[in-house]
Design a protein around this motif. Structure first.
Motif, mmCIF file in Angstrom:
data_model
loop_
_atom_site.group_PDB
_atom_site.id
_atom_site.type_symbol
_atom_site.label_atom_id
_atom_site.label_comp_id
_atom_site.label_asym_id
_atom_site.label_seq_id
_atom_site.Cartn_x
_atom_site.Cartn_y
_atom_site.Cartn_z
ATOM 1 N N SER A 1 0.514 -1.486 -0.154
ATOM 2 C CA SER A 1 0.177 -0.201 -0.362
ATOM 3 C C SER A 1 1.312 0.834 0.226
ATOM 4 N N SER A 2 1.956 1.183 -0.465
ATOM 5 C CA SER A 2 2.727 2.532 0.171
ATOM 6 C C SER A 2 2.626 2.774 -1.512
ATOM 7 N N PRO A 3 2.634 4.364 -1.090
ATOM 8 C CA PRO A 3 2.278 5.379 -2.093
ATOM 9 C C PRO A 3 3.981 5.586 -2.593
ATOM 10 N N SER A 4 4.878 5.878 -2.359
ATOM 11 C CA SER A 4 6.210 5.986 -2.693
ATOM 12 C C SER A 4 6.127 4.825 -4.254
ATOM 13 N N ARG A 5 6.146 3.220 -3.260
ATOM 14 C CA ARG A 5 5.906 1.973 -4.597
ATOM 15 C C ARG A 5 5.761 2.643 -5.994
ATOM 16 N N LEU A 6 4.508 2.640 -5.648
ATOM 17 C CA LEU A 6 3.242 3.077 -6.626
ATOM 18 C C LEU A 6 3.593 4.139 -7.161
ATOM 19 N N ALA A 7 4.240 4.751 -6.735
ATOM 20 C CA ALA A 7 4.579 6.189 -7.654
ATOM 21 C C ALA A 7 6.104 5.663 -8.318
ATOM 22 N N VAL A 8 6.884 5.027 -7.938
ATOM 23 C CA VAL A 8 8.166 4.816 -9.112
ATOM 24 C C VAL A 8 7.571 3.644 -10.337
ATOM 25 N N LEU A 9 6.589 2.681 -10.166
ATOM 26 C CA LEU A 9 6.101 1.866 -10.768
ATOM 27 C C LEU A 9 4.984 2.538 -11.614
ATOM 28 N N ARG A 10 4.481 3.957 -11.364
ATOM 29 C CA ARG A 10 3.638 4.383 -12.326
ATOM 30 C C ARG A 10 4.553 5.390 -13.509
ATOM 31 N N ASN A 11 5.615 6.632 -12.215
ATOM 32 C CA ASN A 11 6.557 7.362 -12.872
ATOM 33 C C ASN A 11 7.733 6.348 -14.217
ATOM 34 N N ALA A 12 7.386 4.939 -13.657
ATOM 35 C CA ALA A 12 7.922 3.798 -14.910
ATOM 36 C C ALA A 12 7.483 3.132 -15.828
ATOM 37 N N GLY A 13 6.480 3.747 -16.475
ATOM 38 C CA GLY A 13 4.852 3.028 -17.061
ATOM 39 C C GLY A 13 4.397 2.114 -16.914
ATOM 40 N N ILE A 14 4.008 1.641 -15.594
ATOM 41 C CA ILE A 14 3.375 0.920 -15.424
ATOM 42 C C ILE A 14 2.294 1.280 -13.988
ATOM 43 N N GLU A 15 1.231 0.846 -14.535
ATOM 44 C CA GLU A 15 -0.397 1.330 -13.031
ATOM 45 C C GLU A 15 -0.319 -0.417 -12.787
ATOM 46 N N PRO A 16 0.249 -0.823 -12.020
ATOM 47 C CA PRO A 16 -0.216 -1.661 -10.730
ATOM 48 C C PRO A 16 -1.678 -2.160 -10.260
ATOM 49 N N ASP A 17 -2.314 -3.051 -10.655
ATOM 50 C CA ASP A 17 -3.351 -3.540 -9.192
ATOM 51 C C ASP A 17 -2.893 -3.765 -8.267
ATOM 52 N N VAL A 18 -3.255 -2.792 -6.859
ATOM 53 C CA VAL A 18 -2.349 -3.062 -5.729
ATOM 54 C C VAL A 18 -3.240 -3.322 -4.746
ATOM 55 N N ARG A 19 -2.427 -4.781 -4.439
ATOM 56 C CA ARG A 19 -3.465 -5.282 -3.123
ATOM 57 C C ARG A 19 -2.353 -5.007 -1.969
ATOM 58 N N THR A 20 -2.715 -5.256 -0.469
ATOM 59 C CA THR A 20 -2.717 -5.578 0.334
ATOM 60 C C THR A 20 -2.280 -6.645 0.909
ATOM 61 N N SER A 21 -1.880 -7.288 1.562
ATOM 62 C CA SER A 21 -1.358 -8.405 2.030
ATOM 63 C C SER A 21 -1.396 -8.814 3.267
ATOM 64 N N GLY A 22 -2.069 -7.650 4.439
ATOM 65 C CA GLY A 22 -2.408 -7.812 5.286
ATOM 66 C C GLY A 22 -1.211 -9.172 6.392
ATOM 67 N N VAL A 23 -0.070 -9.326 5.867
ATOM 68 C CA VAL A 23 0.414 -10.241 6.541
ATOM 69 C C VAL A 23 1.695 -9.309 8.365
ATOM 70 N N ASP A 24 1.101 -10.281 8.845
ATOM 71 C CA ASP A 24 1.700 -9.901 10.401
ATOM 72 C C ASP A 24 3.494 -9.135 10.304
ATOM 73 N N GLU A 25 3.337 -8.753 10.915
ATOM 74 C CA GLU A 25 4.928 -8.277 10.123
ATOM 75 C C GLU A 25 5.746 -9.355 11.456
#
Length: 202
Positions: A8-32
């Motif tokens: 759900s990181s906005p920074s990771r999403l922005a990296v992909l978008r700026n690099a030409g990729i619009e990904p599906d975004v899913r959060t894992s809900g993993v207990d870190e």
């Protein structure tokens, strides 16, 4: 190509978008905390921790999708300073405490990556050195008050207000934002896929 960002990181999403990729975004809900606790005590070095977390997130989302053609990208970042891993601050007080400790110091940002496609898997940790400015008490408190660094590895965002307080970065620029494009490129290549096949915003 379907690219799924397991974050759900906005920074990771922005990296992909700026690099030409619009990904599906899913959060894992993993207990870190549970993921780290399950690691053998002799395998809890900094790289192993961020890599295990990235892989757990990617696997959780991949299992939920059940799409063998999808490329699922999981990531986790932590700051290694004075020999200790720092997670993400979630309060103003914790952010101030972190910055009072790290100002004027040099630390390493470790970003674990796990890229999955069907039964294929690629994992890698990128490392970047961060040189923190000697920020004033007033600026530290003002920055913490904005809430921007909450949930960010290292308690800063290089691409926004936090950029004022980073003197220098050595290493992979996109890795500092939490998602290394060179790592993802190598992952796709290991699957026999060209980077351009993932572009859907060009």
């Amino acid at each position: 190509m379907r690219v799924v960002l397991a974050s759900s990181s906005p920074s990771r999403l922005a990296v992909l978008r700026n690099a030409g990729i619009e990904p599906d975004v899913r959060t894992s809900g993993v207990d870190e905390d549970a993921v780290v606790a399950d690691l053998p005590t002799d395998r809890r070095d900094p790289e192993a921790v961020v890599q295990a977390l990235a892989l757990a997130k990617a696997r959780a989302v991949a299992e939920e999708l059940a799409d063998p053609e999808a490329v699922v990208i999981g990531g986790d970042s932590m700051l290694l300073i004075d020999g200790e891993l720092q997670g993400k601050p979630h309060t103003e007080e914790e952010t101030v405490r972190r910055w009072l400790h790290q100002r004027g110091k040099t630390a390493e940002l470790l970003s674990g990556h796990a890229v999955l496609r069907g039964t294929a898997r690629y994992t890698e940790v990128s490392r970047s050195r961060i040189h923190f400015a000697v920020a004033s008490d007033r600026d530290i408190r003002a920055y913490a008050h904005t809430g921007e660094p909450f949930g960010c590895a290292g308690a800063f965002t290089l691409e926004a207000l936090g950029g004022w307080f980073i003197d220098r970065v050595e290493g992979d620029p996109s890795g500092v934002l939490g998602l290394s494009l060179p790592v993802v490129r190598r992952a796709l290549a290991s699957f026999g896929l060209p980077v351009s096949a993932a572009w859907n915003r060009v």
